[in-house]
Scaffold this motif. Structure first.
Motif, PDB file in Angstrom:
ATOM      1  N   ARG A   1      18.855  -1.226  78.338  1.00  0.00           N
ATOM      2  CA  ARG A   1      20.165  -1.408  77.706  1.00  0.00           C
ATOM      3  C   ARG A   1      21.183  -0.379  78.202  1.00  0.00           C
ATOM      4  O   ARG A   1      22.384  -0.606  78.121  1.00  0.00           O
ATOM      5  CB  ARG A   1      20.041  -1.314  76.184  1.00  0.00           C
ATOM      6  CG  ARG A   1      19.388  -2.531  75.548  1.00  0.00           C
ATOM      7  CD  ARG A   1      19.219  -2.347  74.029  1.00  0.00           C
ATOM      8  NE  ARG A   1      20.469  -2.093  73.358  1.00  0.00           N
ATOM      9  CZ  ARG A   1      21.295  -3.028  72.891  1.00  0.00           C
ATOM     10  NH1 ARG A   1      20.994  -4.305  73.045  1.00  0.00           N
ATOM     11  NH2 ARG A   1      22.407  -2.694  72.270  1.00  0.00           N
ATOM     12  N   ASN A   2      20.712   0.731  78.733  1.00  0.00           N
ATOM     13  CA  ASN A   2      21.607   1.783  79.211  1.00  0.00           C
ATOM     14  C   ASN A   2      21.720   1.838  80.731  1.00  0.00           C
ATOM     15  O   ASN A   2      22.246   2.826  81.266  1.00  0.00           O
ATOM     16  CB  ASN A   2      21.134   3.145  78.681  1.00  0.00           C
ATOM     17  CG  ASN A   2      21.519   3.374  77.228  1.00  0.00           C
ATOM     18  OD1 ASN A   2      22.661   3.705  76.927  1.00  0.00           O
ATOM     19  ND2 ASN A   2      20.561   3.179  76.333  1.00  0.00           N
TER      20      ASN A   2
ATOM     21  N   SER B   1      13.919  -7.173  76.632  1.00  0.00           N
ATOM     22  CA  SER B   1      14.175  -5.747  76.809  1.00  0.00           C
ATOM     23  C   SER B   1      15.592  -5.368  76.407  1.00  0.00           C
ATOM     24  O   SER B   1      15.872  -4.206  76.095  1.00  0.00           O
ATOM     25  CB  SER B   1      13.917  -5.339  78.267  1.00  0.00           C
ATOM     26  OG  SER B   1      14.897  -5.883  79.127  1.00  0.00           O
ATOM     27  N   MET B   2      16.502  -6.341  76.390  1.00  0.00           N
ATOM     28  CA  MET B   2      17.886  -6.082  76.005  1.00  0.00           C
ATOM     29  C   MET B   2      18.154  -6.384  74.534  1.00  0.00           C
ATOM     30  O   MET B   2      19.288  -6.288  74.071  1.00  0.00           O
ATOM     31  CB  MET B   2      18.833  -6.900  76.894  1.00  0.00           C
ATOM     32  CG  MET B   2      18.850  -6.428  78.336  1.00  0.00           C
ATOM     33  SD  MET B   2      19.984  -7.382  79.370  1.00  0.00           S
ATOM     34  CE  MET B   2      18.963  -8.796  79.753  1.00  0.00           C
ATOM     35  N   GLY B   3      17.100  -6.774  73.802  1.00  0.00           N
ATOM     36  CA  GLY B   3      17.286  -7.083  72.390  1.00  0.00           C
ATOM     37  C   GLY B   3      17.772  -8.485  72.143  1.00  0.00           C
ATOM     38  O   GLY B   3      18.417  -8.759  71.129  1.00  0.00           O
ATOM     39  N   VAL B   4      17.455  -9.396  73.071  1.00  0.00           N
ATOM     40  CA  VAL B   4      17.820 -10.808  72.899  1.00  0.00           C
ATOM     41  C   VAL B   4      16.665 -11.513  72.204  1.00  0.00           C
ATOM     42  O   VAL B   4      15.492 -11.250  72.494  1.00  0.00           O
ATOM     43  CB  VAL B   4      18.120 -11.465  74.266  1.00  0.00           C
ATOM     44  CG1 VAL B   4      18.437 -12.947  74.101  1.00  0.00           C
ATOM     45  CG2 VAL B   4      19.285 -10.748  74.944  1.00  0.00           C
ATOM     46  N   CYS B   5      16.987 -12.406  71.272  1.00  0.00           N
ATOM     47  CA  CYS B   5      15.969 -13.118  70.498  1.00  0.00           C
ATOM     48  C   CYS B   5      16.329 -14.598  70.423  1.00  0.00           C
ATOM     49  O   CYS B   5      17.464 -14.982  70.703  1.00  0.00           O
ATOM     50  CB  CYS B   5      15.872 -12.534  69.095  1.00  0.00           C
ATOM     51  SG  CYS B   5      17.336 -12.847  68.066  1.00  0.00           S
ATOM     52  N   PRO B   6      15.371 -15.457  70.050  1.00  0.00           N
ATOM     53  CA  PRO B   6      15.703 -16.877  69.894  1.00  0.00           C
ATOM     54  C   PRO B   6      16.641 -17.081  68.714  1.00  0.00           C
ATOM     55  O   PRO B   6      16.507 -16.426  67.681  1.00  0.00           O
ATOM     56  CB  PRO B   6      14.341 -17.539  69.615  1.00  0.00           C
ATOM     57  CG  PRO B   6      13.318 -16.535  70.009  1.00  0.00           C
ATOM     58  CD  PRO B   6      13.943 -15.197  69.805  1.00  0.00           C
ATOM     59  N   VAL B   7      17.584 -17.998  68.878  1.00  0.00           N
ATOM     60  CA  VAL B   7      18.481 -18.308  67.762  1.00  0.00           C
ATOM     61  C   VAL B   7      17.806 -19.405  66.932  1.00  0.00           C
ATOM     62  O   VAL B   7      18.329 -20.501  66.761  1.00  0.00           O
ATOM     63  CB  VAL B   7      19.889 -18.705  68.267  1.00  0.00           C
ATOM     64  CG1 VAL B   7      19.860 -19.974  69.090  1.00  0.00           C
ATOM     65  CG2 VAL B   7      20.887 -18.780  67.119  1.00  0.00           C
ATOM     66  N   SER B   8      16.643 -19.062  66.380  1.00  0.00           N
ATOM     67  CA  SER B   8      15.857 -19.993  65.564  1.00  0.00           C
ATOM     68  C   SER B   8      15.721 -19.411  64.168  1.00  0.00           C
ATOM     69  O   SER B   8      15.790 -18.187  63.977  1.00  0.00           O
ATOM     70  CB  SER B   8      14.466 -20.199  66.177  1.00  0.00           C
ATOM     71  OG  SER B   8      13.711 -18.998  66.125  1.00  0.00           O
ATOM     72  N   GLU B   9      15.512 -20.282  63.202  1.00  0.00           N
ATOM     73  CA  GLU B   9      15.380 -19.818  61.818  1.00  0.00           C
ATOM     74  C   GLU B   9      14.215 -18.844  61.681  1.00  0.00           C
ATOM     75  O   GLU B   9      14.315 -17.822  60.992  1.00  0.00           O
ATOM     76  CB  GLU B   9      15.194 -21.015  60.887  1.00  0.00           C
ATOM     77  CG  GLU B   9      15.137 -20.632  59.421  1.00  0.00           C
ATOM     78  CD  GLU B   9      14.998 -21.833  58.497  1.00  0.00           C
ATOM     79  OE1 GLU B   9      15.024 -21.639  57.263  1.00  0.00           O
ATOM     80  OE2 GLU B   9      14.856 -22.960  59.009  1.00  0.00           O
TER      81      GLU B   9
ATOM     82  N   GLY C   1      10.931  -9.804  66.908  1.00  0.00           N
ATOM     83  CA  GLY C   1      11.662  -8.605  67.312  1.00  0.00           C
ATOM     84  C   GLY C   1      11.601  -8.272  68.776  1.00  0.00           C
ATOM     85  O   GLY C   1      12.385  -7.456  69.263  1.00  0.00           O
ATOM     86  N   GLY C   2      10.660  -8.879  69.521  1.00  0.00           N
ATOM     87  CA  GLY C   2      10.590  -8.669  70.957  1.00  0.00           C
ATOM     88  C   GLY C   2      10.177  -7.261  71.349  1.00  0.00           C
ATOM     89  O   GLY C   2       9.556  -6.528  70.574  1.00  0.00           O
ATOM     90  N   ARG C   3      10.517  -6.872  72.571  1.00  0.00           N
ATOM     91  CA  ARG C   3      10.224  -5.537  73.095  1.00  0.00           C
ATOM     92  C   ARG C   3      11.497  -4.971  73.724  1.00  0.00           C
ATOM     93  O   ARG C   3      11.682  -5.019  74.932  1.00  0.00           O
ATOM     94  CB  ARG C   3       9.097  -5.607  74.143  1.00  0.00           C
ATOM     95  CG  ARG C   3       7.711  -5.701  73.569  1.00  0.00           C
ATOM     96  CD  ARG C   3       6.656  -5.600  74.662  1.00  0.00           C
ATOM     97  NE  ARG C   3       6.680  -6.756  75.519  1.00  0.00           N
ATOM     98  CZ  ARG C   3       5.969  -7.871  75.303  1.00  0.00           C
ATOM     99  NH1 ARG C   3       5.172  -7.936  74.247  1.00  0.00           N
ATOM    100  NH2 ARG C   3       6.038  -8.893  76.129  1.00  0.00           N
ATOM    101  N   ARG C   4      12.388  -4.445  72.893  1.00  0.00           N
ATOM    102  CA  ARG C   4      13.643  -3.917  73.408  1.00  0.00           C
ATOM    103  C   ARG C   4      13.408  -2.579  74.109  1.00  0.00           C
ATOM    104  O   ARG C   4      12.475  -1.840  73.775  1.00  0.00           O
ATOM    105  CB  ARG C   4      14.692  -3.810  72.320  1.00  0.00           C
ATOM    106  CG  ARG C   4      14.396  -2.788  71.270  1.00  0.00           C
ATOM    107  CD  ARG C   4      15.292  -2.953  70.042  1.00  0.00           C
ATOM    108  NE  ARG C   4      16.693  -2.777  70.374  1.00  0.00           N
ATOM    109  CZ  ARG C   4      17.627  -3.716  70.177  1.00  0.00           C
ATOM    110  NH1 ARG C   4      17.274  -4.886  69.668  1.00  0.00           N
ATOM    111  NH2 ARG C   4      18.879  -3.494  70.468  1.00  0.00           N
ATOM    112  N   SER C   5      14.248  -2.298  75.073  1.00  0.00           N
ATOM    113  CA  SER C   5      14.133  -1.064  75.851  1.00  0.00           C
ATOM    114  C   SER C   5      15.488  -0.376  75.917  1.00  0.00           C
ATOM    115  O   SER C   5      16.451  -0.930  76.457  1.00  0.00           O
ATOM    116  CB  SER C   5      13.644  -1.379  77.272  1.00  0.00           C
ATOM    117  OG  SER C   5      13.830  -0.271  78.134  1.00  0.00           O
TER     118      SER C   5
END
Length: 337
Positions: free
Chosen positions: A74-75, A156-164, A66-70
């Motif tokens: 994003r704004n 921080s932008m909600g990007v994640c690995p495109v992995s299973e 899930g990472g660390r989104r901010s």
């Protein structure tokens, strides 16, 4: 300040907002990879490299969980200038109830997937307002998360690995109301990018359907009209030496870093000039009707093929309903390879 001066300032800020995007990944990405070994061995700053690598090892699983989104990142106002450069627009055709999880499949990849980035990795087009209760995660290459500083920026932008591993975690371990965004054609589809083209790679791309079945997520088709219009791509006739050189170089580049190298250009800083800024062409991402799927832990090939075919039908319907409104002709067909 006069009207023309304000307009010039707005255009300059829009250009700078786009211009920073690619160099940021080059500077923050390539430099740490190149310099860490040097600082690690040959300078008095070797401890900085050790600490960076130690943090990366300690924090290794975060990007797959899930990472660390901010919301602050994003704004950023920067993204509004970025959005207005084209401009980019997000269009909802159906609600996405927060009681479900979703896989939003996007087409086409284009050269740099500007539509996906602005619409789903930032709030420039108002995703949270348009789809209340839904948390988007944009899938990208795993390798981006091996790079210190870059991984923090994109998480921080909600990007994640495109992995299973990462996508399954988001769709099964974080409750409901999550939407992972996957550009199904991947980097290979960038080679098909040309103005007015609507050719995508999908026939053999079935992993996202299998994942939807395994997690019980709804499949949502989406299409970014105009994504192929923001750059011109140079292609050379098959059989020529320059085409052979291009293909060899592209294959080597992809094996090394997992990206497809395209020969493309846009506009420069002055009217009519050549450069790598994208053309000011509108990009509209239309998000279609969610397709409910049953949850099947081990779906067989027949089941995956069945829902893959249903997805293709839904995507064609979405494309045909909106193509004229967003710049294509009535006779234009979606070509699926």
């Amino acid at each position: 300040m006069g009207f023309l001066s304000r307009l010039d300032l707005q255009r300059s800020l829009q250009t700078l907002s786009v211009l920073q995007w690619i160099p940021v990944y080059v500077i923050l990405g390539a430099i740490p990879i190149l310099l860490i070994p040097y600082f690690l061995v040959f300078t008095k700053f070797w401890m900085v490299s050790v600490l960076a690598l130690a943090w990366l090892a300690y924090d290794w699983n975060t990007h797959s969980q899930g990472g660390r989104r901010s919301a602050w990142v994003r704004n950023w106002t920067l993204w509004k200038y970025f959005q207005n450069y084209f401009p980019v627009k997000l269009v909802k055709t159906y609600d996405l109830p927060p009681k479900h999880n979703y896989i939003i499949a996007n087409h086409p990849h284009g050269i740099l997937s500007y539509g996906v980035f602005i619409n789903f990795a930032t709030e420039a087009t108002g995703f949270a307002r348009i789809f209340p209760g839904i948390t988007p995660y944009v899938g990208t290459l795993e390798g981006m998360f091996w790079i210190p500083i870059v991984r923090e920026y994109i998480m921080s932008m909600g990007v994640c690995p495109v992995s299973e591993l990462a996508l399954k975690y988001l769709l099964t371990q974080k409750g409901s109301g999550n939407a992972v965004v996957v550009v199904v054609g991947g980097a290979a589809e960038a080679l098909l990018c040309r103005p007015k083209a609507s050719t995508i790679l999908l026939k053999q791309r079935k992993g996202f359907v299998k994942l939807a079945l395994q997690t019980g997520s709804y499949l949502v088709p989406s299409y970014s009209f105009g994504e192929n219009e923001v750059y011109n791509q140079e292609t050379f006739p098959e059989g020529t030496w320059i085409r052979l050189f291009q293909k060899t170089f592209q294959d080597t580049f992809k094996k090394i870093i997992g990206l497809t190298l395209c020969t493309f250009h846009g506009q420069g800083f002055t009217r009519g000039s050549w450069g790598f800024l994208p053309f000011n062409q509108p990009i509209t991402t239309v998000v279609g009707e969610p397709l409910p799927l049953p949850r099947i832990e081990r779906p067989n090939k027949k089941t995956v093929d069945k829902y893959h075919a249903l997805y293709i039908s839904a995507l064609r319907k979405l494309f045909d309903q909106h193509k004229v409104q967003y710049g294509l002709s009535e006779t234009q067909e979606l070509t699926i390879l």
